[in-house]
Design a protein around this motif. Structure first.
Motif, PDB file in Angstrom:
ATOM      1  N   VAL A   1       0.982  -1.041  -0.007  1.00  0.00           N
ATOM      2  CA  VAL A   1      -0.095  -0.128  -0.089  1.00  0.00           C
ATOM      3  C   VAL A   1       1.002   1.420  -0.154  1.00  0.00           C
ATOM      4  O   VAL A   1       1.899   1.127   0.642  1.00  0.00           O
ATOM      5  CB  VAL A   1      -1.202   0.002   1.195  1.00  0.00           C
TER       6      VAL A   1
ATOM      7  N   ILE B   1     -13.048   0.120   4.812  1.00  0.00           N
ATOM      8  CA  ILE B   1     -12.834  -0.973   4.471  1.00  0.00           C
ATOM      9  C   ILE B   1     -13.885  -1.981   5.355  1.00  0.00           C
ATOM     10  O   ILE B   1     -14.447  -2.802   4.514  1.00  0.00           O
ATOM     11  CB  ILE B   1     -11.476  -1.534   4.440  1.00  0.00           C
TER      12      ILE B   1
ATOM     13  N   VAL C   1      -6.834  -0.789  -1.776  1.00  0.00           N
ATOM     14  CA  VAL C   1      -8.080  -0.957  -1.062  1.00  0.00           C
ATOM     15  C   VAL C   1      -9.102  -2.252  -1.694  1.00  0.00           C
ATOM     16  O   VAL C   1      -9.701  -3.003  -1.000  1.00  0.00           O
ATOM     17  CB  VAL C   1      -8.862   0.331  -1.204  1.00  0.00           C
TER      18      VAL C   1
ATOM     19  N   GLY D   1      -9.106   5.013   6.522  1.00  0.00           N
ATOM     20  CA  GLY D   1      -9.366   3.671   5.583  1.00  0.00           C
ATOM     21  C   GLY D   1      -9.796   2.435   6.304  1.00  0.00           C
ATOM     22  O   GLY D   1     -10.368   1.581   5.611  1.00  0.00           O
TER      23      GLY D   1
ATOM     24  N   SER E   1      -4.178   8.166  -1.753  1.00  0.00           N
ATOM     25  CA  SER E   1      -5.051   7.174  -2.094  1.00  0.00           C
ATOM     26  C   SER E   1      -4.682   6.028  -2.879  1.00  0.00           C
ATOM     27  O   SER E   1      -4.077   6.352  -3.760  1.00  0.00           O
ATOM     28  CB  SER E   1      -6.391   7.858  -2.613  1.00  0.00           C
TER      29      SER E   1
END
Length: 213
Positions: free
Chosen positions: A89, A142, A99, A138, A94
């Protein structure tokens, strides 16, 4: 790559043997872990944290780990990490692909380890450079979009050779939101709550913030 294959089993036992010799652990709360589709949310005090948490879980727990992309720049290490279920990641902004990978892992019934703080917090429990540790939204987004149960996890801070480290798994946490995806404020609140709950397991607080009930 599924996080349960012959190579993973080999790494699990070999690395696990060495790690347990160097960093023995006291583990609590394993009976609280959901069987599938869980999002494990530890505090992050050391680069050893993902390794130590993963190795105290059952070998067949099917755990994916969201890890910083810098670790994958080494071709050999990157290959090993991908083979055992980790994926990169980008922490600079972003990262849509990471994701998507995280959500696919959970929706398939596997489990995911993701650090709400997004980076190691070395200067005191619950603080970064003297300021309260901060959870990124985040992890909550998720969890909400996949329906995963968020599991706060506390890991002791400083890791010294041959000194025991506590790893404590908390009660699974189901976010409380309005609507299907929640508002931006609700998402941030969920992230803050699960991080506060992780620190609370170790008897700590995050900047004096109350923990979730």
């Amino acid at each position: 790559m599924k996080p349960f294959n012959g190579f993973f089993v080999f790494i699990y036992y070999v690395v696990g043997f060495i790690t347990r010799l160097l960093h023995p652990t006291d583990v609590e709360g394993m009976d609280r872990l959901p069987q599938g589709g869980a999002l494990l949310c530890p505090n992050h005090a050391s680069d050893w944290d993902p390794v130590m948490v993963a190795l105290v879980l059952p070998v067949n727990y099917r755990l994916h780990i969201m890890a910083k992309e810098e670790l994958f720049r080494n071709p050999i290490l990157g290959w090993i990490l991908r083979r055992v279920g980790a994926f990169p990641v980008s922490r600079g902004g972003s990262d849509i692909q990471s994701v998507k990978t995280a959500m696919q892992a959970i929706k398939s019934g596997d489990n995911l380890l993701m650090f709400p703080e997004g980076t190691t917090v070395r200067n005191g429990i619950g603080h970064v450079d003297g300021l309260p540790a901060h959870a990124h939204g985040g992890v909550a987004m998720i969890g909400i979009r996949t329906g995963a149960k968020l599991v706060p996890v506390f890991v002791d801070g400083e890791k010294k050779p041959f000194r025991r480290t506590r790893i404590i798994f908390g009660e699974p946490y189901e976010p409380r939101i309005t609507g299907k995806h929640g508002t931006a404020e609700e998402i941030q609140t969920v992230a803050d709550e699960v991080l506060a709950a992780a620190y609370a397991l170790g008897g700590q607080a995050v900047g004096g913030k109350s923990v979730c009930e």
